[in-house]
Design a protein around this motif. Sequence first.
Motif, PDB file in Angstrom:
ATOM      1  N   ASP A 162       7.321  16.036 -16.375  1.00 23.03           N
ATOM      2  CA  ASP A 162       6.482  15.441 -15.324  1.00 23.03           C
ATOM      3  C   ASP A 162       7.183  15.288 -13.982  1.00 23.03           C
ATOM      4  OD1 ASP A 162       4.289  15.285 -16.908  1.00 23.03           O
ATOM      5  OD2 ASP A 162       4.346  13.114 -17.219  1.00 23.03           O
ATOM      6  N   VAL A 163       8.426  15.719 -13.856  1.00 23.39           N
ATOM      7  CA  VAL A 163       9.115  15.502 -12.581  1.00 23.39           C
ATOM      8  C   VAL A 163       8.566  16.401 -11.480  1.00 23.39           C
ATOM      9  CG1 VAL A 163      11.235  14.683 -13.659  1.00 23.39           C
ATOM     10  CG2 VAL A 163      10.985  17.116 -13.117  1.00 23.39           C
ATOM     11  N   THR A 164       7.776  17.387 -11.830  1.00 22.20           N
ATOM     12  CA  THR A 164       7.108  18.219 -10.827  1.00 22.20           C
ATOM     13  C   THR A 164       5.594  18.030 -10.914  1.00 22.20           C
ATOM     14  OG1 THR A 164       7.177  20.096 -12.368  1.00 22.20           O
ATOM     15  CG2 THR A 164       8.947  19.947 -10.742  1.00 22.20           C
ATOM     16  N   ASN A 165       5.177  16.792 -11.149  1.00 19.29           N
ATOM     17  CA  ASN A 165       3.750  16.519 -11.372  1.00 19.29           C
ATOM     18  C   ASN A 165       3.002  16.127 -10.110  1.00 19.29           C
ATOM     19  OD1 ASN A 165       4.447  13.892 -10.823  1.00 19.29           O
ATOM     20  ND2 ASN A 165       3.801  13.042 -12.782  1.00 19.29           N
ATOM     21  N   GLY A 166       3.682  16.101  -8.960  1.00 18.50           N
ATOM     22  CA  GLY A 166       3.002  15.797  -7.710  1.00 18.50           C
ATOM     23  C   GLY A 166       3.198  14.402  -7.176  1.00 18.50           C
ATOM     24  N   PHE A 167       3.604  13.461  -8.010  1.00 23.94           N
ATOM     25  CA  PHE A 167       3.839  12.086  -7.558  1.00 23.94           C
ATOM     26  C   PHE A 167       2.671  11.590  -6.700  1.00 23.94           C
ATOM     27  CE2 PHE A 167       7.899  13.150  -9.130  1.00 23.94           C
ATOM     28  CZ  PHE A 167       8.613  11.995  -9.332  1.00 23.94           C
ATOM     29  N   ALA A 168       1.452  11.865  -7.186  1.00 26.68           N
ATOM     30  CA  ALA A 168       0.276  11.562  -6.382  1.00 26.68           C
ATOM     31  C   ALA A 168      -0.711  10.644  -7.079  1.00 26.68           C
ATOM     32  CB  ALA A 168      -0.437  12.873  -6.009  1.00 26.68           C
ATOM     33  N   ASP A 169      -0.369  10.157  -8.275  1.00 25.00           N
ATOM     34  CA  ASP A 169      -1.338   9.398  -9.069  1.00 25.00           C
ATOM     35  C   ASP A 169      -0.739   8.065  -9.501  1.00 25.00           C
ATOM     36  OD1 ASP A 169      -3.308   8.446 -10.731  1.00 25.00           O
ATOM     37  OD2 ASP A 169      -3.336  10.189 -12.067  1.00 25.00           O
ATOM     38  N   VAL A 170      -1.318   6.987  -9.027  1.00 25.45           N
ATOM     39  CA  VAL A 170      -0.829   5.643  -9.335  1.00 25.45           C
ATOM     40  C   VAL A 170      -0.917   5.332 -10.825  1.00 25.45           C
ATOM     41  CG1 VAL A 170      -3.007   4.390  -9.074  1.00 25.45           C
ATOM     42  CG2 VAL A 170      -0.867   3.274  -8.423  1.00 25.45           C
ATOM     43  N   ASN A 171      -1.726   6.073 -11.551  1.00 22.56           N
ATOM     44  CA  ASN A 171      -1.869   5.821 -12.985  1.00 22.56           C
ATOM     45  C   ASN A 171      -0.691   6.346 -13.796  1.00 22.56           C
ATOM     46  OD1 ASN A 171      -4.491   4.545 -12.965  1.00 22.56           O
ATOM     47  ND2 ASN A 171      -5.310   6.537 -12.395  1.00 22.56           N
ATOM     48  N   ASN A 172       0.223   7.072 -13.159  1.00 26.41           N
ATOM     49  CA  ASN A 172       1.417   7.502 -13.874  1.00 26.41           C
ATOM     50  C   ASN A 172       2.143   6.276 -14.399  1.00 26.41           C
ATOM     51  OD1 ASN A 172       4.273   8.368 -14.298  1.00 26.41           O
ATOM     52  ND2 ASN A 172       3.418  10.322 -13.638  1.00 26.41           N
ATOM     53  N   ASN A 173       2.540   6.301 -15.662  1.00 22.52           N
ATOM     54  CA  ASN A 173       3.076   5.098 -16.288  1.00 22.52           C
ATOM     55  C   ASN A 173       4.447   4.707 -15.758  1.00 22.52           C
ATOM     56  OD1 ASN A 173       2.625   2.979 -18.242  1.00 22.52           O
ATOM     57  ND2 ASN A 173       4.311   3.871 -19.409  1.00 22.52           N
ATOM     58  N   SER A 174       5.142   5.582 -15.054  1.00 25.32           N
ATOM     59  CA  SER A 174       6.437   5.195 -14.494  1.00 25.32           C
ATOM     60  C   SER A 174       6.281   4.356 -13.235  1.00 25.32           C
ATOM     61  CB  SER A 174       7.286   6.432 -14.190  1.00 25.32           C
ATOM     62  OG  SER A 174       6.848   7.077 -13.015  1.00 25.32           O
ATOM     63  N   TRP A 175       5.097   4.390 -12.626  1.00 26.40           N
ATOM     64  CA  TRP A 175       4.888   3.644 -11.387  1.00 26.40           C
ATOM     65  C   TRP A 175       4.688   2.165 -11.700  1.00 26.40           C
ATOM     66  CZ3 TRP A 175       1.661   6.264  -7.008  1.00 26.40           C
ATOM     67  CH2 TRP A 175       2.116   7.581  -6.800  1.00 26.40           C
ATOM     68  N   MET A 176       5.613   1.328 -11.232  1.00 24.77           N
ATOM     69  CA  MET A 176       5.473  -0.116 -11.384  1.00 24.77           C
ATOM     70  C   MET A 176       4.616  -0.727 -10.286  1.00 24.77           C
ATOM     71  SD  MET A 176       9.349  -1.307 -12.351  1.00 24.77           S
ATOM     72  CE  MET A 176       8.857  -3.038 -12.360  1.00 24.77           C
ATOM     73  N   TRP A 177       4.667  -0.120  -9.107  1.00 26.36           N
ATOM     74  CA  TRP A 177       3.977  -0.687  -7.938  1.00 26.36           C
ATOM     75  C   TRP A 177       3.555   0.472  -7.064  1.00 26.36           C
ATOM     76  CZ3 TRP A 177       6.678  -3.746  -3.441  1.00 26.36           C
ATOM     77  CH2 TRP A 177       5.718  -4.459  -2.699  1.00 26.36           C
ATOM     78  N   GLY A 178       2.284   0.510  -6.742  1.00 26.27           N
ATOM     79  CA  GLY A 178       1.756   1.577  -5.902  1.00 26.27           C
ATOM     80  C   GLY A 178       0.317   1.285  -5.578  1.00 26.27           C
ATOM     81  N   ILE A 179      -0.315   2.200  -4.873  1.00 31.95           N
ATOM     82  CA  ILE A 179      -1.692   1.948  -4.464  1.00 31.95           C
ATOM     83  C   ILE A 179      -2.544   3.191  -4.651  1.00 31.95           C
ATOM     84  CG2 ILE A 179      -1.176   2.458  -2.034  1.00 31.95           C
ATOM     85  CD1 ILE A 179      -3.307   0.305  -1.342  1.00 31.95           C
TER      86      ILE A 179
END
Length: 502
Positions: A280-297
């Motif tokens: 997933d490291v080339t997954n776009g970093f564009a979706d707040v629902n990614n489980n690694s994201w602790m804080w985002g919008i």
Amino acid sequence: MKNLLTKALAIAIIGLSSSCSEEFLDNSGVAGESQPTASFTSAQVEQAALTNTDIPAASVNGIYAQMIQTGSGGTDLNHDDFGQKGYDIYGDMLCGDMALSVSTYGWYRADITEFQAPLDFTRGRNRMVWRYYYRIVRSANNVIESLGGNDAVPELDANKYSMGQAKALRAHSYFYLTQYFQKEYVANEAILPLYTEPLSENLPKSSAEEVYNLMESDLTDAISLLDGFNRTAKNQVDQNVARMILAYVLGAKGDRWQDVADLTQDVINTTSHTMLPNTDVTNGFADVNNNSWMWGIDLTENNGLDLVSWWGQVDAWSYSYAWAGDYKVIDSDLYAAIPNNDVRKAQFFNNPSNGRHLQPLFKFFASDQIGGASQTVTADYVYMRVEEAFLLNAEANARIPNEAAARTSLKALLDLRVPSSAYVDALTGQALRDEIYLQTRIELWGEGKSYLAMKRNQATTVRGGNHLSFVGEPIPYNDERMQFEIPQDEIQNNPFLSNQNQ
């Protein structure tokens, strides 16, 4: 969440206009000016509780809305003025990990990459940083005051959670002010006016010790107040996000590494978030629902973001400057330091014969077309990932030193990035600390954390050959060029600062 943020933006909206050229700043107002998030009296809060109207929560949502608000740095409208993620870019560029390799439109070049703003307090970028964070401070002060003041502990759980979030956001803003306006922590150095109430009068500078004490107190309170809080959206600060902000604060102070280790270990032990797998490291970093994201919008069309946004500046797959001629790329020396068998190397376009060489084409992408098919931004913003807890835990343990624990946390990340992390077992002392710093820069590239790591590690930066200026020149973390200046209009309008030598 879409409806909540739309309502919050309606509360917090700031008039703006669109232009592709840089504008002069509106110089009205100072740090203590009136803010768009409303202030409520205790009587109003009590009445709201009786009528099931959550006024404090709506006001906190207004603060979150300001974090993505274009023009919140006081311009009308600079295309680098779009809230927290705008200042993440400033930090990434100041420390050199993000290079401006092609400059057609001029954004970031003079004031940031050529350091004109940090060397000249009359330059508008100083004011943008100052005004944005003090706006958040003022709005948080309004919420705190409406809930009974700094020493109050609200009875209702909903109000406790609003108070906890407001205190965490106030500390978060003061933290970035300390990072951007003080070279390094010196306890008795007077650095910033410290506003803790929604006052309109000016204040003199408080010492770094006083500012850090407030941040620690706010975040300790927030961690307690947010116990039991189950947030409805990731843009809200929860207990573990507050723990991480406190860990960053104490790490910047530099003398509380055991506390940093304990806080980050608490996050690791209690979080439901998991680190990105290597696929997933080339997954776009564009979706707040990614489980690694602790804080985002979660950004939607209703938020009304377009070219004036983080995506509009950094992502070549968006309708953006990064597509049209202002290329933001990874520093070439940092890229060279990524092993070929590290999956993160594939996040960057590697073709030296192409002008887009080393753009993050496979880390961040908001569409399937260079230039994007739409001018409306719906890709999300990341503020914090759980990987930060592991990296900061490793850094803190290496400094205690508890090197075994440091290796454990670092290897937990590297096991998801390289075929074997066994080489870490041989690292000790400065070599181990250097490796943790390098991995922090690689893992969090473009996410606004490299500048903070540079200051914690007291690093000297050397720009690679793909920068447009200062290539190969060693620049230490506490160089004048690495911090902003208190802006001219603040000095002119605050009599306590008018005699200060900036």
